[in-house]
Each structure stands twice: as structure tokens, then as C-alpha cells.
Design an enzyme around this catalytic site. Structure first.
Site, PDB file in Angstrom:
ATOM      1  N   SER A  26     -28.951  -6.233 -43.545  1.00  0.00           N
ATOM      2  CA  SER A  26     -29.846  -6.953 -42.632  1.00  0.00           C
ATOM      3  C   SER A  26     -29.522  -6.532 -41.190  1.00  0.00           C
ATOM      4  CB  SER A  26     -29.586  -8.459 -42.832  1.00  0.00           C
ATOM      5  OG  SER A  26     -30.624  -9.227 -42.310  1.00  0.00           O
ATOM      6  N   PRO A  27     -30.515  -6.496 -40.306  1.00  0.00           N
ATOM      7  CA  PRO A  27     -30.241  -6.059 -38.924  1.00  0.00           C
ATOM      8  C   PRO A  27     -29.159  -6.919 -38.266  1.00  0.00           C
ATOM      9  CG  PRO A  27     -32.603  -6.247 -39.314  1.00  0.00           C
ATOM     10  CD  PRO A  27     -31.931  -6.843 -40.508  1.00  0.00           C
ATOM     11  N   CYS A  29     -27.155  -7.224 -34.547  1.00  0.00           N
ATOM     12  CA  CYS A  29     -26.880  -6.842 -33.158  1.00  0.00           C
ATOM     13  C   CYS A  29     -25.386  -6.667 -32.960  1.00  0.00           C
ATOM     14  CB  CYS A  29     -27.317  -7.951 -32.206  1.00  0.00           C
ATOM     15  SG  CYS A  29     -29.070  -8.037 -32.009  1.00  0.00           S
ATOM     16  N   ALA A  61     -31.445  -5.026 -33.928  1.00  0.00           N
ATOM     17  CA  ALA A  61     -32.673  -5.203 -33.152  1.00  0.00           C
ATOM     18  C   ALA A  61     -32.654  -4.175 -32.021  1.00  0.00           C
ATOM     19  CB  ALA A  61     -32.732  -6.610 -32.584  1.00  0.00           C
ATOM     20  N   GLN A 103     -35.055  -1.570 -36.788  1.00  0.00           N
ATOM     21  CA  GLN A 103     -35.747  -2.825 -36.449  1.00  0.00           C
ATOM     22  C   GLN A 103     -36.184  -2.747 -34.992  1.00  0.00           C
ATOM     23  OE1 GLN A 103     -33.797  -6.702 -35.803  1.00  0.00           O
ATOM     24  NE2 GLN A 103     -35.201  -7.581 -37.301  1.00  0.00           N
ATOM     25  N   TYR A 187     -37.653 -14.755 -30.716  1.00  0.00           N
ATOM     26  CA  TYR A 187     -37.859 -13.657 -29.776  1.00  0.00           C
ATOM     27  C   TYR A 187     -39.361 -13.503 -29.494  1.00  0.00           C
ATOM     28  CZ  TYR A 187     -32.918 -13.040 -30.568  1.00  0.00           C
ATOM     29  OH  TYR A 187     -31.567 -13.276 -30.629  1.00  0.00           O
ATOM     30  N   ARG A 235     -40.164  -8.798 -40.054  1.00  0.00           N
ATOM     31  CA  ARG A 235     -39.293  -9.974 -40.233  1.00  0.00           C
ATOM     32  C   ARG A 235     -39.920 -11.159 -39.531  1.00  0.00           C
ATOM     33  NH1 ARG A 235     -32.781 -10.825 -39.909  1.00  0.00           N
ATOM     34  NH2 ARG A 235     -33.057 -10.248 -42.090  1.00  0.00           N
ATOM     35  N   GLY A 340     -26.088  -9.865 -44.446  1.00  0.00           N
ATOM     36  CA  GLY A 340     -25.565  -9.637 -43.102  1.00  0.00           C
ATOM     37  C   GLY A 340     -24.061  -9.765 -43.067  1.00  0.00           C
ATOM     38  N   ARG A 341     -23.597 -11.015 -42.912  1.00  0.00           N
ATOM     39  CA  ARG A 341     -22.171 -11.220 -42.659  1.00  0.00           C
ATOM     40  C   ARG A 341     -21.281 -10.769 -43.804  1.00  0.00           C
ATOM     41  NH1 ARG A 341     -23.696 -17.126 -40.758  1.00  0.00           N
ATOM     42  NH2 ARG A 341     -25.177 -16.615 -42.418  1.00  0.00           N
TER      43      ARG A 341
HETATM   44  C1  FMN Z   1     -23.648 -10.596 -35.739  1.00  0.00           C
HETATM   45  C2  FMN Z   1     -25.065 -10.836 -36.145  1.00  0.00           C
HETATM   46  C3  FMN Z   1     -26.084 -10.128 -35.518  1.00  0.00           C
HETATM   47  C4  FMN Z   1     -27.418 -10.308 -35.925  1.00  0.00           C
HETATM   48  N1  FMN Z   1     -28.401  -9.537 -35.360  1.00  0.00           N
HETATM   49  C5  FMN Z   1     -29.671  -9.592 -35.837  1.00  0.00           C
HETATM   50  C6  FMN Z   1     -30.658  -8.678 -35.392  1.00  0.00           C
HETATM   51  O1  FMN Z   1     -30.395  -7.757 -34.610  1.00  0.00           O
HETATM   52  N2  FMN Z   1     -31.914  -8.822 -35.879  1.00  0.00           N
HETATM   53  C7  FMN Z   1     -32.232  -9.786 -36.809  1.00  0.00           C
HETATM   54  O2  FMN Z   1     -33.383  -9.878 -37.217  1.00  0.00           O
HETATM   55  N3  FMN Z   1     -31.298 -10.646 -37.268  1.00  0.00           N
HETATM   56  C8  FMN Z   1     -30.033 -10.539 -36.841  1.00  0.00           C
HETATM   57  N4  FMN Z   1     -29.059 -11.351 -37.361  1.00  0.00           N
HETATM   58  C9  FMN Z   1     -29.388 -12.171 -38.543  1.00  0.00           C
HETATM   59  C10 FMN Z   1     -29.012 -11.400 -39.820  1.00  0.00           C
HETATM   60  O3  FMN Z   1     -29.797 -10.225 -39.961  1.00  0.00           O
HETATM   61  C11 FMN Z   1     -29.193 -12.261 -41.078  1.00  0.00           C
HETATM   62  O4  FMN Z   1     -30.546 -12.584 -41.232  1.00  0.00           O
HETATM   63  C12 FMN Z   1     -28.350 -13.532 -41.023  1.00  0.00           C
HETATM   64  O5  FMN Z   1     -27.021 -13.238 -40.627  1.00  0.00           O
HETATM   65  C13 FMN Z   1     -28.333 -14.240 -42.356  1.00  0.00           C
HETATM   66  O6  FMN Z   1     -27.801 -13.413 -43.356  1.00  0.00           O
HETATM   67  P1  FMN Z   1     -26.254 -13.559 -43.860  1.00  0.00           P
HETATM   68  O7  FMN Z   1     -26.060 -14.978 -44.277  1.00  0.00           O
HETATM   69  O8  FMN Z   1     -26.154 -12.599 -45.023  1.00  0.00           O
HETATM   70  O9  FMN Z   1     -25.374 -13.160 -42.722  1.00  0.00           O
HETATM   71  C14 FMN Z   1     -27.742 -11.229 -36.951  1.00  0.00           C
HETATM   72  C15 FMN Z   1     -26.708 -11.962 -37.538  1.00  0.00           C
HETATM   73  C16 FMN Z   1     -25.384 -11.769 -37.172  1.00  0.00           C
HETATM   74  C17 FMN Z   1     -24.298 -12.535 -37.881  1.00  0.00           C
END
Ligand code: FMN
Length: 387
Positions: A26-27, A29, A61, A103, A187, A235, A340-341
Site C-alpha cells: 500500500s502507498p 509516505c 503519494a 500513486q 486530501y 484510492r 502497509g505497516r
Molecule cells: C507511514 C505511513 C504512510 C502512509 N502513506 C500513505 C500514502 O502515501 N498514500 C496513501 O494512500 N496511504 C498512505 N498510508 C496509508 C496506508 O497505505 C494504508 O492504507 C494504511 O496504513 C492501512 O494499512 P495497514 O493497516 O496495512 O498499515 C500511509 C500509512 C502509513 C503507516
């Protein structure tokens, strides 16, 4: 590949692109670029997921304009040099057998903040970094100590539609094979969708059709420059909160419109319209409720959109366990699993998941440099350390 291959490790073909499996980074930042240009750190970070067996690897992003960055450290694609910097990353991801994805984003009224590790607060005159003018649908700040965004004029909206298309063109030059429009998390594009933040009474506000107009124009413009053989994702925040704002019914309608414009996958996140926790209130000061969090808490959104519109969906949000991921796919609740995490914690998650689901008994999915040694490792483990 047999019919017994777990769904998580079956390929998925989207247009002319075959994803090797259904695991998606997942994206994320990382706030570590300079002037929007990705660097060696981004190379090491993003390629590690491809090396770890993730099928589809998203960039963070990536802003279509400098003012669309969240922080000074966010990546961008408003110059050709930024595309050139992404190119070796996309190339390595492809060579490793994964699919590189970008993204495209604009942070709108949530732009111009400090990095999270320095507090994440809006930049102001006292900040070490220079703030910039944020933009949005209406002159509504995120919270009390946030700057008031400049409400975009229709010609400024048209310029930003062009900016998304121009960044999509640069993404292609960089070598990305999938593009995603970021219309979630409060956003810019999401802030036009939500009645909580869009109080316009022109063609880009008012009823749902008006509030969707900006995003749908972006989707059309990006699709027009993004080759027909390459997939396009979007998204969304499927809901603002359980009771107010943008609703799941709105998302069903939006997904249908996006699908009609050539969006192949709707990536189903939620929330973010009211900013970080301290600011989660609507404009009468009433607290904005969040959807209850927990394992797979956003899966029902992916499921509903998939069932009601026929569009493919990506589920994301606290999906951490291989069996949980496999069950989501087996129950037909989503087509792709965004992580993501858990992938930050373990970039080799996909390879470990393949082992846990019995999809890779011979370590064939590992890179050859590691695979042969992993076979030995398994043999040693099976012999109780005697071999
Ligand atoms: C450090 C960090 C940066 C993130 N950056 C973005 C991003 O750039 N674009 C986006 O759509 N979501 C972003 N998210 C949300 C994640 O893509 C993801 O949807 C969210 O963490 C839930 O998934 P998870 O429970 O597997 O971490 C970010 C999340 C984290 C923790």
C-alpha cells in the site's frame, strides 16, 4: 500453478499486466525526498518489497505539483528529473518480478505540514521550514491552528486536472505499469467529494454529481494519457465516518462512475477528512466519529463495492495474517490485498506468507541468491539442527 495454489499466490491479469500474486504494498509516505526527487533511500526502501515477493509495489503519494506535497520531503512528478529519479527504482522492481506502481496525489488543504517525526503540525511563520499556501474546495481549515486554504477557481481546477495527466505521462516514462489516483484521506480530491469540506455552489460542488466532477475529470484525463494496456486504480475513502459526510452509498455510485471511465480497481480505504486525531471535528465543533478499527475493518467496503458495481477492489487496513488475507480473497470480498505497516515491519512478508500457506515448499519464489540457502535452512530446521 495448480488449482490448490492459494488465491493469494495466483496471478491476476489486469488489462495486459499480469500481477504475480495478490499481495500489494500500500502507498506509504516516507517524507525523505529533496525537491520531490526520489533518492537511494527510496530505492532501498521500495525495492526491498519486490525482493520480498510482493506482487504490486506502490510508491508513496507522489505530488502532481509542489504545493500538492504533504511535506517538503514528499516525492513528486511535476518535473522530468523526478521521473528520471524514479526510473531505476521501477526498473529494479520489474526485474525482481513485481509490478511497479505509482500513486498520484495532491494533498490540498492538508499540505504544508512538518514530517510526522517532528510533530506533523502545519508549517507556520515560526517553523524551520517555509510554509506554502494550501488549496481546497472551500475556505475551511482542517482545524483551529491550520491555515485557511485558498478555494480553487474553475480555471485552477482545470490546471490541476492537466497536472494529474502530465504526471501520469511522466510515470509512464519512469517505467511504472500501474497508476493510482489518490482520492482518499481528506486530501484534495477527497475534499471535493465530501459534503463536510466542499461547500461550493458552482459546478464542482452542491449535489453528489457536482462534488464528484473534479475526480471524474481527473480520471478521464489520466485514462486518456495512460495506455489502454495498463491498469488504472483509484484510492477512495469509502466513508468519512460511520454517521456523517461521504457515505458507502456515495462510494457505490462513485465506483460505478470510475469504472465507466476505465478505472480498473477501486482501492478501499476510509476516513481522513477531518485531519489528524486532534482535529477530528466537523465545523460546528461536533466530534467526527471514526469507523471502529480492527483486523480487516475496511474489508466490508471493498466487498460492497465489488458486489454492487462489479469493479475490482483492493482491501486494505490491518490485514496482517496470511490466512486472513487468503480468506478475504476466498470469500470474494476483494481482488487484491493491500498491506502497509505489516510490510514495513517485515518486507519479506509475502515470501513468509507463501510458506505459511504451503504455496512455496521449495523456496522457488525467493531470489536465487537467497532461495538455495533458504532450502538448506528448512532442511536444517527439519533435522533439528543436525544437518
Ligand atoms: C507511514 C505511513 C504512510 C502512509 N502513506 C500513505 C500514502 O502515501 N498514500 C496513501 O494512500 N496511504 C498512505 N498510508 C496509508 C496506508 O497505505 C494504508 O492504507 C494504511 O496504513 C492501512 O494499512 P495497514 O493497516 O496495512 O498499515 C500511509 C500509512 C502509513 C503507516
Amino acid at each position: 500453478m495448480t488449482t490448490e495454489t492459494p488465491l493469494l499466490f495466483q496471478p491476476l491479469t489486469l488489462r495486459a499486466i499480469s500481477l504475480p500474486n495478490r499481495v500489494v504494498l500500500s502507498p506509504l509516505c516516507m517524507y525523505s525526498a529533496r525537491d520531490g526527487v526520489a533518492n537511494d533511500w527510496h530505492f532501498a526502501h521500495l525495492t526491498s518489497f519486490a525482493r520480498g515477493g510482493t506482487g504490486l509495489v506502490f510508491t508513496e503519494a507522489t505530488a502532481v505539483r509542489p504545493e500538492g506535497r504533504i511535506t517538503h520531503g514528499c516525492c513528486g512528478l511535476w518535473t522530468d528529473a523526478q521521473a528520471e529519479a524514479y526510473a531505476p527504482i521501477a526498473k529494479f522492481i520489474s526485474k525482481a518480478g513485481a509490478v511497479p506502481a505509482v500513486q498520484l496525489a495532491h494533498a490540498g488543504r492538508k499540505a504544508s505540514v512538518a514530517e510526522p517525526w517532528t510533530g506533523g503540525k502545519p508549517l507556520g511563520p515560526q517553523s524551520a521550514q517555509t510554509p506554502w499556501q494550501t488549496v481546497g474546495p472551500s475556505a475551511l481549515p482542517v482545524g483551529d491552528d491550520w491555515p485557511t486554504p485558498h478555494p480553487l477557481s474553475t480555471s485552477e481546477i482545470a490546471d490541476l486536472v492537466d497536472a494529474f495527466a502530465a504526471s501520469a505521462r511522466r510515470s509512464l516514462i519512469a517505467g511504472f505499469k500501474v497508476a493510482e489516483i489518490h482520492a482518499a484521506h481528506g486530501y484534495l480530491l477527497h475534499s471535493f467529494l465530501s459534503p463536510l469540506t466542499n461547500q461550493r455552489n458552482d459546478a464542482y460542488g452542491g449535489d453528489r454529481a457536482g462534488r464528484m466532477r473534479f475526480l471524474l475529470e481527473v480520471a478521464e484525463a489520466v485514462r486518456a494519457v495512460w495506455p489502454q494496456e495498463l491498469p488504472l486504480f483509484c484510492r477512495i475513502s469509502a466513508i468519512d465516518g460511520p454517521q456523517e459526510g461521504w457515505s458507502i452509498e456515495d462510494s457505490v455510485a462513485l465506483a460505478g462512475e470510475l469504472g465507466a471511465r476505465g478505472v480498473d480497481v477501486v482501492d478501499c480505504s476510509s476516513g481522513g477528512i477531518a485531519g489528524p486525531p486532534a482535529y477530528r471535528a466537523d465545523y460546528s465543533g461536533k466530534p467526527l466519529q471514526r469507523a471502529p478499527r480492527g483486523p480487516g475493518f475496511q474489508v466490508p467496503f471493498a466487498e460492497r463495492l465489488r458486489q454492487e458495481t462489479g469493479v475490482k477492489t483492493m482491501a486494505v487496513g490491518v490485514i496482517t495474517d496470511p490466512h486472513q488475507a487468503e480468506e478475504i480473497l476466498a470469500q470474494g470480498r476483494a481482488d487484491l490485498i493491500g498491506i502497509g505497516r505489516e510490510l514495513m515491519y517485515n518486507p519479506f512478508w509475502a515470501l513468509h506468507a507463501a510458506e505459511a500457506l504451503g504455496a512455496d515448499p521449495d523456496c522457488a519464489l525467493w531470489e536465487k541468491q537467497y532461495g538455495w540457502a533458504m532450502v538448506r535452512r528448512s532442511e536444517i530446521a527439519a533435522s533439528g539442527g543436525k544437518r
